[in-house]
Design a protein around this motif. Sequence first.
Motif, PDB file in Angstrom:
ATOM      1  N   HIS A  95       0.816  -1.214   0.000  1.00 36.20           N
ATOM      2  CA  HIS A  95       0.000   0.000   0.000  1.00 36.20           C
ATOM      3  C   HIS A  95       0.849   1.263   0.000  1.00 36.20           C
ATOM      4  N   ASN A 110      -4.193   1.648   5.099  1.00 39.00           N
ATOM      5  CA  ASN A 110      -4.752   0.541   4.320  1.00 39.00           C
ATOM      6  C   ASN A 110      -6.185   0.828   3.882  1.00 39.00           C
ATOM      7  N   TYR A 115      -7.970   5.629  -2.509  1.00 45.38           N
ATOM      8  CA  TYR A 115      -7.512   4.363  -3.080  1.00 45.38           C
ATOM      9  C   TYR A 115      -7.734   4.326  -4.593  1.00 45.38           C
ATOM     10  N   GLN A 123      -1.448   0.523  -5.136  1.00 44.52           N
ATOM     11  CA  GLN A 123      -1.199  -0.720  -4.399  1.00 44.52           C
ATOM     12  C   GLN A 123      -0.416  -1.645  -5.319  1.00 44.52           C
ATOM     13  N   CYS A 142       6.921   2.324   1.686  1.00 43.16           N
ATOM     14  CA  CYS A 142       6.548   0.916   1.536  1.00 43.16           C
ATOM     15  C   CYS A 142       7.728  -0.044   1.653  1.00 43.16           C
ATOM     16  N   ARG A 297      -8.025  -5.682   6.648  1.00 42.10           N
ATOM     17  CA  ARG A 297      -7.458  -5.499   5.319  1.00 42.10           C
ATOM     18  C   ARG A 297      -5.958  -5.234   5.391  1.00 42.10           C
ATOM     19  N   ALA A 298      -5.185  -6.105   4.764  1.00 41.56           N
ATOM     20  CA  ALA A 298      -3.732  -5.932   4.642  1.00 41.56           C
ATOM     21  C   ALA A 298      -3.136  -5.643   6.017  1.00 41.56           C
ATOM     22  N   SER A 299      -2.327  -4.598   6.128  1.00 37.17           N
ATOM     23  CA  SER A 299      -1.753  -4.214   7.412  1.00 37.17           C
ATOM     24  C   SER A 299      -1.686  -2.703   7.483  1.00 37.17           C
ATOM     25  N   ALA A 300      -1.512  -2.182   8.689  1.00 38.83           N
ATOM     26  CA  ALA A 300      -1.451  -0.729   8.880  1.00 38.83           C
ATOM     27  C   ALA A 300      -0.407  -0.448   9.964  1.00 38.83           C
TER      28      ALA A 300
END
Length: 351
Positions: A95, A110, A115, A123, A142, A297-300
């Motif tokens: 992300h 995230n 987006y 992404q 990232c 969702r994903a990671s933060a």
Amino acid sequence: MTDTMQALVVLKPNVLQIQEKPVPRPGPNEVLARVRSTSICGTDAHLINGDYPDFWPPAFPFTPGHEWAGDIVELGPGAGELGWKVGDRVAGTSHNACGVCQKCVEGRYNLCENYGKPGLHAQYGHNHQGVDATYAVHNVKCIFRLPDPVSYDEGAIIDPASIALHVARRGGIEPGDTVAITGAGAIGMLAADAARICGAARVIVVGRGYRLQKAGALGSETVDTVAGDPVAAVRELTGGFGADVVLECAGVPQTLTWALAMLRKGGRCAMVGIPTEDVLLACKSLVLDELELVGSRASAGEMRRVIPFVADGRMQVGELITHRFPLAEYEKALATFNDRGSGAMKIIVNP
């Protein structure tokens, strides 16, 4: 460094080709990295199969891949001032959020509210070209330094490890909790480690076959879905009460149904698996037992947090690596990943 590189290109669903392409150049606050290892993710397999039309990717042809590690070979303007240098070993995540919307400011990048908007959010490997190539450009937001004890192959699994830690944190695990995990794939296995890191006293992995055996070998209690009703089995293991927290890591309708039915009263289910079809839920117990169902969702921010646990072995990423292939054999690597009879867990591709 040459002017061209090899890159995996998906021309259309399930049509793959290794192409010679120009090496990209890093822009402001970006780096160019020599990709040493990538890992095949379930999202990659779905994307290549065309399961997310007009979303991931927005269009073909497309280069997938978002789990990777390598070393920096060129700095874009500003990257050096932010502390990066040529030769740094790094692991990447996907992300590249805008950084200025309300969710980004709150640290939930995230969920970036920009987006997919060109110039604001990318992404990598999803709506922006990925890393299944000899070289890749990433924004410095990232990338994360890879400790010396962690190999490139292990570094390629830090992104899914961060996702596992994020779902465990979304589950609200308290010290002493009993945690059940539906799905014994790589994310489920890493989520078991993450649950223990967060303080779980017991971790029960629900699955089948060789993956479930691996979960047992790595320290979890196990419930075999082939042997009988997994909900009844989890309740029997917990004295009839159920699990305090369930982490749903399979992403299929049946496992989500099981996950909610396994919860203790007042329990919480965090769901990271993404079903490709809608799920019909019975909501009576959701209300009367005050259950909670949250998405993950994903990671933060978990990339930084999880790296020390990878380095000291509490996040057992190396135990999940079962196969390695060169980039030229990506189709064979993907077929092995998709074949449940292959014994595959995490497959590493080395460009």
